[in-house]
Write a protein that holds these residues in place. Structure first.
Motif, PDB file in Angstrom:
ATOM      1  N   UNK A 167       0.832  -1.198   0.180  1.00  0.00           N
ATOM      2  CA  UNK A 167       0.063   0.178   0.030  1.00  0.00           C
ATOM      3  C   UNK A 167       0.829   1.352   0.115  1.00  0.00           C
ATOM      4  N   UNK A 168       2.199   1.079   0.462  1.00  0.00           N
ATOM      5  CA  UNK A 168       3.037   2.299   0.625  1.00  0.00           C
ATOM      6  C   UNK A 168       3.646   2.501  -0.854  1.00  0.00           C
ATOM      7  N   UNK A 169       3.689   1.411  -1.477  1.00  0.00           N
ATOM      8  CA  UNK A 169       4.536   1.333  -2.856  1.00  0.00           C
ATOM      9  C   UNK A 169       3.620   1.372  -4.198  1.00  0.00           C
ATOM     10  N   UNK A 170       2.322   1.220  -3.966  1.00  0.00           N
ATOM     11  CA  UNK A 170       1.593   1.286  -5.033  1.00  0.00           C
ATOM     12  C   UNK A 170       1.324   2.613  -5.671  1.00  0.00           C
ATOM     13  N   UNK A 171       1.244   2.837  -6.943  1.00  0.00           N
ATOM     14  CA  UNK A 171       1.009   4.119  -7.516  1.00  0.00           C
ATOM     15  C   UNK A 171      -0.483   4.204  -7.869  1.00  0.00           C
ATOM     16  N   UNK A 172      -1.321   2.894  -7.790  1.00  0.00           N
ATOM     17  CA  UNK A 172      -3.042   3.067  -7.987  1.00  0.00           C
ATOM     18  C   UNK A 172      -3.462   2.030  -7.010  1.00  0.00           C
ATOM     19  N   UNK A 173      -4.286   2.558  -6.156  1.00  0.00           N
ATOM     20  CA  UNK A 173      -4.958   1.441  -5.247  1.00  0.00           C
ATOM     21  C   UNK A 173      -6.415   1.402  -5.502  1.00  0.00           C
ATOM     22  N   UNK A 187      -4.933   1.491   7.772  1.00  0.00           N
ATOM     23  CA  UNK A 187      -4.603   1.182   6.421  1.00  0.00           C
ATOM     24  C   UNK A 187      -4.858   2.375   5.415  1.00  0.00           C
ATOM     25  N   UNK A 188      -6.077   2.852   5.742  1.00  0.00           N
ATOM     26  CA  UNK A 188      -6.282   4.069   4.823  1.00  0.00           C
ATOM     27  C   UNK A 188      -5.416   5.057   5.012  1.00  0.00           C
ATOM     28  N   UNK A 189      -5.110   5.436   6.224  1.00  0.00           N
ATOM     29  CA  UNK A 189      -3.947   6.384   6.502  1.00  0.00           C
ATOM     30  C   UNK A 189      -2.601   6.068   5.720  1.00  0.00           C
ATOM     31  N   UNK A 190      -2.419   5.035   5.562  1.00  0.00           N
ATOM     32  CA  UNK A 190      -1.174   4.662   4.750  1.00  0.00           C
ATOM     33  C   UNK A 190      -1.546   4.962   3.166  1.00  0.00           C
ATOM     34  N   UNK A 191      -2.490   4.615   2.770  1.00  0.00           N
ATOM     35  CA  UNK A 191      -2.953   4.819   1.425  1.00  0.00           C
ATOM     36  C   UNK A 191      -2.774   6.552   0.987  1.00  0.00           C
ATOM     37  N   UNK A 192      -3.396   7.136   2.139  1.00  0.00           N
ATOM     38  CA  UNK A 192      -3.265   8.749   1.987  1.00  0.00           C
ATOM     39  C   UNK A 192      -1.909   9.105   2.117  1.00  0.00           C
ATOM     40  N   UNK A 193      -1.129   8.633   2.717  1.00  0.00           N
ATOM     41  CA  UNK A 193       0.399   8.905   2.952  1.00  0.00           C
ATOM     42  C   UNK A 193       1.115   8.545   1.646  1.00  0.00           C
ATOM     43  N   UNK A 194       0.627   7.552   1.046  1.00  0.00           N
ATOM     44  CA  UNK A 194       1.303   7.188  -0.163  1.00  0.00           C
ATOM     45  C   UNK A 194       0.864   8.098  -1.329  1.00  0.00           C
ATOM     46  N   UNK A 195      -0.328   8.733  -1.308  1.00  0.00           N
ATOM     47  CA  UNK A 195      -0.635   9.656  -2.203  1.00  0.00           C
ATOM     48  C   UNK A 195       0.185  10.794  -1.994  1.00  0.00           C
ATOM     49  N   UNK A 196       0.269  11.375  -1.032  1.00  0.00           N
ATOM     50  CA  UNK A 196       1.247  12.344  -0.433  1.00  0.00           C
ATOM     51  C   UNK A 196       2.658  12.395  -0.936  1.00  0.00           C
ATOM     52  N   UNK A 197       3.138  11.180  -0.793  1.00  0.00           N
ATOM     53  CA  UNK A 197       4.583  10.704  -0.787  1.00  0.00           C
ATOM     54  C   UNK A 197       4.891  10.615  -2.465  1.00  0.00           C
ATOM     55  N   UNK A 198       4.089   9.985  -3.022  1.00  0.00           N
ATOM     56  CA  UNK A 198       4.353   9.343  -4.369  1.00  0.00           C
ATOM     57  C   UNK A 198       3.189   9.717  -5.335  1.00  0.00           C
ATOM     58  N   UNK A 199       2.134  10.246  -5.059  1.00  0.00           N
ATOM     59  CA  UNK A 199       1.039  10.567  -5.789  1.00  0.00           C
ATOM     60  C   UNK A 199       0.169   9.412  -6.365  1.00  0.00           C
ATOM     61  N   UNK A 200       0.127   8.616  -5.357  1.00  0.00           N
ATOM     62  CA  UNK A 200      -0.641   7.457  -5.655  1.00  0.00           C
ATOM     63  C   UNK A 200      -2.183   7.782  -5.963  1.00  0.00           C
ATOM     64  N   UNK A 201      -2.859   7.277  -6.877  1.00  0.00           N
ATOM     65  CA  UNK A 201      -4.122   7.531  -7.204  1.00  0.00           C
ATOM     66  C   UNK A 201      -5.163   6.526  -6.448  1.00  0.00           C
ATOM     67  N   UNK A 202      -6.189   6.965  -5.975  1.00  0.00           N
ATOM     68  CA  UNK A 202      -7.254   6.222  -5.082  1.00  0.00           C
ATOM     69  C   UNK A 202      -8.529   6.140  -5.895  1.00  0.00           C
ATOM     70  N   UNK A 203      -8.981   4.763  -6.140  1.00  0.00           N
ATOM     71  CA  UNK A 203     -10.075   4.198  -7.161  1.00  0.00           C
ATOM     72  C   UNK A 203     -11.051   3.792  -6.165  1.00  0.00           C
ATOM     73  N   UNK A 204     -12.274   3.983  -5.998  1.00  0.00           N
ATOM     74  CA  UNK A 204     -13.265   3.342  -4.870  1.00  0.00           C
ATOM     75  C   UNK A 204     -14.399   2.906  -5.721  1.00  0.00           C
ATOM     76  N   UNK A 205     -14.483   1.459  -5.728  1.00  0.00           N
ATOM     77  CA  UNK A 205     -15.651   0.845  -6.218  1.00  0.00           C
ATOM     78  C   UNK A 205     -16.707   0.638  -5.641  1.00  0.00           C
ATOM     79  N   UNK A 206     -17.872   1.076  -5.240  1.00  0.00           N
ATOM     80  CA  UNK A 206     -18.796   0.920  -4.289  1.00  0.00           C
ATOM     81  C   UNK A 206     -20.191   1.348  -4.768  1.00  0.00           C
ATOM     82  N   UNK A 207     -21.410   0.522  -4.309  1.00  0.00           N
ATOM     83  CA  UNK A 207     -22.526   1.133  -4.673  1.00  0.00           C
ATOM     84  C   UNK A 207     -22.877   2.568  -3.808  1.00  0.00           C
ATOM     85  N   UNK A 208     -22.395   2.872  -2.625  1.00  0.00           N
ATOM     86  CA  UNK A 208     -22.491   3.813  -1.925  1.00  0.00           C
ATOM     87  C   UNK A 208     -21.293   4.736  -1.763  1.00  0.00           C
TER      88      UNK A 208
END
Length: 895
Positions: A167-173, A187-208
């Protein structure tokens, strides 16, 4: 045979103890410092690799959940306190008679992902090896069993390939069916930290449009149940644009052509994918291009995908895309199952699911033979038992005569829970190992009912395994209260009473763990993924101090953070399998009378059925009552108002909930949380509403898509009652109970008026001083009850449309002796001083009014709000709510 189990050695001094959080599958390290009076200070463990010191709101509030209120402290038989000797004699005798009369498969165990691995191991050994019943399943069936089935079909084993570092090293999650910001905040804070550190993009697939979706770079709000169509379309796209790894597919997989052909039949183009999922073609194409063009992609999926009648296919559709691109077992790349419960993974390791044997073995003749010889088990089962839904169906049909429930509350969490409640009455024996005396399942009755007091978090000693295959010690730091005993010790005692003394002579959790580790390595030779043979000879001292470790941890070659990096899997030919998935379809269709699709899930600050988190006033403040989310269009059509009450009904049950009108849910859909039970709400058990059609492969029930109807629930009056001790609610009230500072808080609705409320208070608190305000013409009544100077209760009631707010009264009630101004405020309904408002940040107890004041005072970003009042600076799960409070322009700048 009598085996002495030493009493826990717990220091009376405030020595810090490293342990593990008992909530979700992240497995955060916790440092607990006992205070010497039964409580403890709680902090995150900065050395633990799962959280590095961070804790979410639930973990931070663990110290508020350690009290002994409503604890089950002694064994009971048919409601009468009994000795352990008598209670376990009853259990063993009933098991023996049941097996002799009906066969061992008339006995069943229903376990929990909140048991420790050692407890789980002894339960499965006793049931599957020595009693001889295959019917052992777990509430993890409701959590991640579809992921297990998908892993097995693809990899030949139940293997989570990656680790949290991905999660720290991904470019897309890509987050599929996972409100990670609320359900796995660390874990979500690690994802957000990755976005800050390396520009990781977050995609959310959910009906809600969840809080996680609010933080995403791309939100795909697909139609319920259509995940496999989305990922089938992605597989076709990857093939079309040449993004597949042809060499990896050719050298390390099989079944690609069949899976691709099926995917083309489901979603041959982005336009067809959009039509199948209800998404826009532009969003589908953006997702496809981003996935295809990025090497480091992690796709994390959770209950939203698993809790489905097609959950296994959803998992395999995701895995297919990673196999096609060779993005598996590599840094920052792979499919990742986010486990819901703290030890669902440990339960899988020991065979806690009905379709497994211990040590990740199954029912091939050679594996059955290995387990039989290792255990020297005379009655080892040779085939699968009934999974949870089928198991409780069998109880209703009279096929199961004796049931032992451990560490779970199926009368709240299982689908068709009301049917199950009635079915349990027909059992010859119901055994419940439980912490809380008033849980719904502990309150159930059968022809013979035995309650056994279990240890709670802080008192238990053993291990758990988190979502990244990391085994961590859960250490005791509190003494066992009353007569509570370790579950593994109780199970071993029953095993000895049934004549299997040599197999159940365990004297410590460490002894159980050593045997568990030895079985994992027994005749393994690299043929099974789960192998912790390096720990098979661990001494008691080393077990006590053992650091978190990831499996596999073999005697031959150490450990691996990632598996399958060599392209070798656990199938007979070492190749991974592509799976041709089925086209998506709802398990049940909506109708004219049931036009809505009911989705269920979790809230930020509560866990499962609230038996632990419900004790915390901080955790109870954010969402104090059960609710249903409704789209504004549907709310208008049904004449539902924000904060009003609604009745949600399905073919299986009904609930009454407070309405939240929001565009977070799509038109035609509803969302209801799972946590409330009969001890803290009048009519809010979500399990009573859902049908739970099971996935044909995994047996995991559909909890996300039940046809439903909604209508306004009419009451004359609304109000609240605060009291030092819980008050029994009158018949006919709608109510929800929550922990508050200094006592218990009750929000209620009634078809009666202010005069009846006045008579109620005078009857409840006879002999005490009542200060009252009544305006019967307008249907208003307020009352404060004093015992001398001490405030013991207060009530406020008004018309349904003008219900009184309880925030000011809660703040006053937290002080036992109010002054003159506070006394007047209780009767006037106005705050004596400015308050904090409804809680937004549970970690630091920061209210809405404080955050609003910080913004008004110039805090123009999430970071500035945090600097001003600390909100959002711990786990960050409240950040989406804080962002919504910022003016629109500031919110854009802060994004």
């Amino acid at each position: 045979m009598t085996v002495h189990v030493p009493e826990p050695k717990v220091s009376s001094q405030a020595a810090a103890v490293r342990t593990t959080c008992p909530y979700c599958g992240v497995g955060c390290g916790v440092i607990a410092t006992p205070d010497g009076t039964g409580g403890a200070g709680i902090a995150g463990d900065t050395a633990h690799p799962a959280n590095f010191g961070r804790l979410c709101s639930k973990g931070s509030a663990l110290g508020e959940t350690l009290g002994l209120e409503n604890r089950l402290l002694h064994p009971h038989v048919d409601g009468v306190r009994a000795s352990w000797e008598s209670a376990l004699g009853t259990v063993a005798g009933a098991f023996r008679r049941t097996a002799e009369k009906h066969g061992p498969d008339a006995i069943a165990f229903y376990l929990s992902g909140q048991l420790l691995t050692e407890d789980y191991y002894v339960a499965n050994k006793l049931a599957k090896g020595f009693i001889g019943t295959p019917h052992v399943d777990t509430n993890s069936r409701l959590c991640m069993s579809s992921a297990v089935a998908a892993h097995r079909r693809a990899f030949g084993s139940d293997t989570v390939p990656g680790c949290y570092e991905d999660l720290d090293e991904a470019d897309v999650i890509v987050l599929v069916g996972s409100n990670t910001a609320w359900c796995h905040p660390i874990l979500f804070r690690r994802m957000v930290d990755a976005r800050t550190a390396r520009g990781t993009r977050l995609i959310v697939v959910d009906p809600r449009r969840t809080e996680t979706a609010e933080e995403a770079d791309l939100f795909l709000g697909l139609r319920p149940g259509t995940d496999s169509a989305l990922f089938s379309g992605l597989l076709v796209h990857l093939d079309r644009v040449g993004a597949c790894d042809a060499r990896f597919v050719a050298d390390h997989t099989s079944g690609y052509d069949g899976a691709l052909e099926r995917a083309r039949a489901i979603a041959p183009t982005p336009a067809a994918t959009a039509a199948a999922t209800g998404l826009s073609e532009a969003d589908v194409s953006a997702f496809f291009d981003l996935f295809a063009g990025t090497k480091r992609v992690v796709t994390a999926f959770s209950q939203g995908a698993n809790q489905s009648a097609q959950g296994t296919d959803k998992g395999n559709a995701i895995i297919n895309c990673h196999l096609a691109t060779g993005r598996i077992g590599q840094p920052g790349a792979g499919p990742f199952s986010l486990t819901g419960q703290p030890n669902a993974m440990g339960g899988r390791e020991v065979g806690g699911l009905a379709n497994m044997l211990a040590a990740h073995m199954h029912f091939a003749p050679e594996e059955v033979d290995k387990v039989r010889r290792f255990w020297n088990a005379p009655n080892l089962i040779t085939g699968e038992g009934m999974k949870a839904v089928a198991l409780f169906d069998a109880i209703a049909r009279g096929k199961i005569k004796a049931l032992w429930v451990m560490g779970t509350n199926p009368l709240v969490s299982m689908p068709q829970a009301d049917v199950i409640k009635d079915a349990l009455k027909g059992l010859d024996l119901l055994v419940v190992s439980e912490v809380m005396a008033d849980s719904d399942t502990a309150s159930a009755t059968a022809k013979k009912t035995v309650l056994l007091p279990a240890l709670a978090w802080g008192e238990k000693d053993g291990t758990v395994t988190n979502s990244e295959r990391r085994i961590t010690r859960q250490r005791r730091f509190l003494k066992a209260p009353g007569e509570a005993r370790p579950d593994w010790a109780v199970l071993a005692d029953v095993g000895r009473r049934l004549g299997h003394g040599a197999a159940f002579g365990f004297t410590s959790a460490a002894a159980v763990f050593r045997q568990h580790a030895a079985l994992s390595a027994f005749e393994n030779n690299g043929t099974r993924d789960f192998d912790i043979g390096a720990l098979a000879d661990i001494g008691d001292a080393a077990y006590e101090t053992n650091l978190p470790v990831q499996w596999p941890l073999t005697k031959r070659g150490g450990t691996k953070a990632r598996l399958f990096s060599d392209g070798r899997f656990f199938t007979f030919d070492k190749r991974a399998r592509f799976v041709a998935v089925q086209a998506p379809a709802l398990a049940q269709a909506t109708s004219e009378t049931m036009p809505f699709v009911l989705n269920t899930g979790r809230v930020r600050d509560h866990w499962h059925t609230m038996t632990r988190t419900g004790k915390s006033q901080r955790l109870s403040a954010h969402r104090p009552v059960p609710f249903v989310q409704v789209h504004p269009r549907d709310a208008t059509a049904a004449n539902l108002a924000e904060g009003g009450l609604a009745r949600v009904s399905t073919a299986h049950g009904a609930a009454e909930l407070e309405v939240i009108v929001t565009e977070a849910v799509a038109p035609g859909t509803l969302f209801m949380p799972m946590h409330w039970n009969d001890s803290n709400a009048s009519m809010a058990r979500v399990g009573a509403l859902v049908r739970g059609v099971p996935d044909p492969l995994s047996g995991q029930p559909e909890l996300k898509a039940t046809p439903a109807a909604i209508a306004a629930a009419s009451y004359r009056s609304r109000g609240f009652l605060l009291s030092r001790d819980p008050v029994t609610t009158p018949a006919g009230w709608w109510w929800a109970r929550a922990a508050i500072g200094g006592g218990s808080g009750l929000q209620f609705a009634t078809r009666e008026g202010s005069r009846e409320a006045m008579l109620l208070m005078r009857g409840l608190f006879q002999g005490l001083e009542l200060a009252e305000y009544a305006d019967h013409a307008r249907g208003r009544y307020r009352c404060a009850v004093y015992d001398g100077e001490r405030l013991v209760a207060c009530l406020a009631l008004g018309p349904e449309a003008g219900r009184p707010d309880w925030e000011a009264a809660k703040a006053l009630f937290a002080g036992a002796v109010p002054g003159a101004a506070e006394r007047r405020a209780l009767l006037s309904g106005r705050a004596a001083t400015a308050g904090a408002g409804p809680v937004v940040c549970a970690c630091h107890g920061v209210g809405l009014d404080v955050i609003t004041a910080a913004i008004t005072g110039g805090a123009g970003s999430v970071e500035a709000v945090g600097a001003a009042c600390k909100a959002g600076t711990n786990c960050g799960s409240c950040i989406p709510e804080i962002r919504k409070l910022l003016p629109e322009a500031l919110a854009r700048d802060a994004a």
